[in-house]
Design a protein around this motif. Structure first.
Motif, PDB file in Angstrom:
ATOM      1  N   ASN A  75       0.813  -1.226   0.000  1.00 63.25           N
ATOM      2  CA  ASN A  75       0.000   0.000   0.000  1.00 63.25           C
ATOM      3  C   ASN A  75       0.842   1.270   0.000  1.00 63.25           C
ATOM      4  N   LEU A  76       2.157   1.122   0.195  1.00 63.01           N
ATOM      5  CA  LEU A  76       3.074   2.263   0.159  1.00 63.01           C
ATOM      6  C   LEU A  76       4.096   2.125  -0.965  1.00 63.01           C
ATOM      7  N   ALA A  77       3.778   1.310  -1.956  1.00 66.75           N
ATOM      8  CA  ALA A  77       4.743   1.003  -3.011  1.00 66.75           C
ATOM      9  C   ALA A  77       5.194   2.230  -3.787  1.00 66.75           C
ATOM     10  N   TYR A  78       4.368   3.271  -3.824  1.00 67.89           N
ATOM     11  CA  TYR A  78       4.751   4.506  -4.508  1.00 67.89           C
ATOM     12  C   TYR A  78       6.008   5.124  -3.925  1.00 67.89           C
ATOM     13  N   LEU A  79       6.358   4.729  -2.696  1.00 69.89           N
ATOM     14  CA  LEU A  79       7.558   5.273  -2.066  1.00 69.89           C
ATOM     15  C   LEU A  79       8.830   4.845  -2.791  1.00 69.89           C
ATOM     16  N   HIS A  80       8.775   3.770  -3.562  1.00 70.64           N
ATOM     17  CA  HIS A  80       9.937   3.386  -4.381  1.00 70.64           C
ATOM     18  C   HIS A  80      10.297   4.527  -5.327  1.00 70.64           C
ATOM     19  N   VAL A  81       9.294   5.086  -5.972  1.00 69.19           N
ATOM     20  CA  VAL A  81       9.515   6.196  -6.900  1.00 69.19           C
ATOM     21  C   VAL A  81       9.937   7.445  -6.139  1.00 69.19           C
ATOM     22  N   ASP A  82       9.261   7.709  -5.029  1.00 65.99           N
ATOM     23  CA  ASP A  82       9.554   8.913  -4.253  1.00 65.99           C
ATOM     24  C   ASP A  82      10.993   8.929  -3.741  1.00 65.99           C
ATOM     25  N   LEU A  83      11.482   7.766  -3.264  1.00 66.58           N
ATOM     26  CA  LEU A  83      12.846   7.728  -2.733  1.00 66.58           C
ATOM     27  C   LEU A  83      13.867   7.875  -3.856  1.00 66.58           C
ATOM     28  N   ALA A  84      13.603   7.248  -4.984  1.00 67.28           N
ATOM     29  CA  ALA A  84      14.504   7.422  -6.133  1.00 67.28           C
ATOM     30  C   ALA A  84      14.587   8.889  -6.521  1.00 67.28           C
ATOM     31  N   ALA A  85      13.440   9.554  -6.556  1.00 67.71           N
ATOM     32  CA  ALA A  85      13.402  10.975  -6.912  1.00 67.71           C
ATOM     33  C   ALA A  85      14.161  11.818  -5.888  1.00 67.71           C
ATOM     34  N   LYS A  86      14.026  11.473  -4.608  1.00 63.31           N
ATOM     35  CA  LYS A  86      14.729  12.218  -3.557  1.00 63.31           C
ATOM     36  C   LYS A  86      16.244  12.082  -3.715  1.00 63.31           C
ATOM     37  N   LEU A  87      16.724  10.853  -3.909  1.00 64.46           N
ATOM     38  CA  LEU A  87      18.167  10.629  -4.031  1.00 64.46           C
ATOM     39  C   LEU A  87      18.726  11.318  -5.272  1.00 64.46           C
ATOM     40  N   VAL A  88      17.993  11.230  -6.361  1.00 64.18           N
ATOM     41  CA  VAL A  88      18.428  11.905  -7.589  1.00 64.18           C
ATOM     42  C   VAL A  88      18.490  13.415  -7.366  1.00 64.18           C
ATOM     43  N   ALA A  89      17.486  13.964  -6.707  1.00 64.33           N
ATOM     44  CA  ALA A  89      17.457  15.409  -6.461  1.00 64.33           C
ATOM     45  C   ALA A  89      18.640  15.859  -5.610  1.00 64.33           C
ATOM     46  N   LEU A  90      19.057  15.024  -4.672  1.00 64.86           N
ATOM     47  CA  LEU A  90      20.183  15.382  -3.806  1.00 64.86           C
ATOM     48  C   LEU A  90      21.493  15.481  -4.583  1.00 64.86           C
ATOM     49  N   PHE A  91      21.607  14.690  -5.656  1.00 59.44           N
ATOM     50  CA  PHE A  91      22.908  14.585  -6.312  1.00 59.44           C
ATOM     51  C   PHE A  91      22.881  14.923  -7.798  1.00 59.44           C
ATOM     52  N   ARG A  92      21.993  15.847  -8.189  1.00 60.93           N
ATOM     53  CA  ARG A  92      22.005  16.368  -9.554  1.00 60.93           C
ATOM     54  C   ARG A  92      23.364  17.028  -9.833  1.00 60.93           C
ATOM     55  N   GLU A  93      23.826  16.843 -11.073  1.00 61.95           N
ATOM     56  CA  GLU A  93      25.071  17.458 -11.542  1.00 61.95           C
ATOM     57  C   GLU A  93      26.289  17.002 -10.744  1.00 61.95           C
ATOM     58  N   THR A  94      26.256  15.754 -10.255  1.00 59.14           N
ATOM     59  CA  THR A  94      27.407  15.209  -9.543  1.00 59.14           C
ATOM     60  C   THR A  94      27.746  13.834 -10.098  1.00 59.14           C
ATOM     61  N   SER A  95      28.946  13.380  -9.815  1.00 60.48           N
ATOM     62  CA  SER A  95      29.348  12.027 -10.220  1.00 60.48           C
ATOM     63  C   SER A  95      29.538  11.115  -9.020  1.00 60.48           C
ATOM     64  N   SER A  96      29.514  11.684  -7.824  1.00 59.17           N
ATOM     65  CA  SER A  96      29.697  10.897  -6.604  1.00 59.17           C
ATOM     66  C   SER A  96      28.781  11.444  -5.504  1.00 59.17           C
ATOM     67  N   PRO A  97      28.164  10.559  -4.748  1.00 55.38           N
ATOM     68  CA  PRO A  97      28.275   9.106  -4.820  1.00 55.38           C
ATOM     69  C   PRO A  97      27.533   8.526  -6.016  1.00 55.38           C
ATOM     70  N   ARG A  98      27.915   7.329  -6.378  1.00 52.20           N
ATOM     71  CA  ARG A  98      27.175   6.587  -7.383  1.00 52.20           C
ATOM     72  C   ARG A  98      25.927   6.015  -6.712  1.00 52.20           C
ATOM     73  N   LEU A  99      24.781   6.186  -7.333  1.00 55.90           N
ATOM     74  CA  LEU A  99      23.524   5.690  -6.779  1.00 55.90           C
ATOM     75  C   LEU A  99      23.185   4.349  -7.408  1.00 55.90           C
TER      76      LEU A  99
END
Length: 212
Positions: A75-99
């Motif tokens: 019932n919370l499966a949408y959080l898979h997308v939300d967490l991916a989006a959060k991690l990507v947002a934290l590290f835009r325009e970077t090469s490290s860390p590798r996600l």
């Protein structure tokens, strides 16, 4: 390498943590429950007690790799997308860390060219948990449009269960079958494949799959 593992007490996460330690890497388990982490990973486990959605850039930028082995209820499966989006947002325009994202098998293609999630959908009782492979597919589709973050994803075969390690067989976007003609991946074989890719990167902003 310094490797952070989100969801390190889950089936995939715990084996990735153990494999990383076995190979001499510095591994840190990012978990919400310290007692559970110590019980699963050992009393000497290095842990960061934090909810994945409370993570800040400063928490993660010292790591070489951040493995997202997050799991949640249907019932919370949408959080898979939300967490991916959060991690990507934290590290835009970077090469490290590798996600490094642990994805599902539902996003793979079968021998007919259809997404495996459609076969899963036909399984009796799947309506209770189909939201998980559905949202892991959405997670992959989101990632495939991310061009300025150093990410990689991996999917297991049709059956993903606890088990002993074997030499991983790798593919790209289609379901694989093992030597016995069945499609399966053990958690320890997955961990071997993940650490192999961490140590010797071959996939950049793409997904691969692993079979026993």
């Amino acid at each position: 390498m310094n490797i952070a593992i989100i969801g390190a007490t889950g089936m995939a996460g715990r084996e990735i943590y153990r494999e990383a330690k076995e190979r001499g890497h510095e591994a840190v388990a990012i978990v919400r429950n310290e007692e559970q982490a110590k019980e699963v990973l050992g009393s000497d486990a290095k842990v960061m007690i934090k909810d994945a959605f409370s993570l800040e850039k400063k928490d993660l930028e010292g790591f070489d790799v951040v493995v997202n082995a997050f799991a949640t209820a249907p019932n919370l499966a949408y959080l898979h997308v939300d967490l991916a989006a959060k991690l990507v947002a934290l590290f835009r325009e970077t090469s490290s860390p590798r996600l490094f994202f642990i994805l599902g098998a539902g996003s793979l293609f079968d021998e007919t060219g259809e997404r495996f999630v459609e076969t899963i959908r036909k399984t009796p009782g799947s309506e209770a948990w189909i939201s998980i492979p559905e949202n892991q597919l959405k997670e992959l589709l989101f990632l495939q449009n991310v061009e300025n973050v150093n990410w990689v994803g991996v999917s297991p075969s049709a059956s993903f269960t606890p088990g002993e390690k074997s030499t991983p067989v790798l593919g790209k976007d289609h379901l694989l079958t093992a030597a016995d003609g069945k499609s399966h991946t053990t958690s320890k074989t997955m961990a071997v494949a993940v650490l192999n890719e961490i140590e010797q990167p071959t996939v950049i902003r793409g997904r691969f799959t692993v079979s026993d």
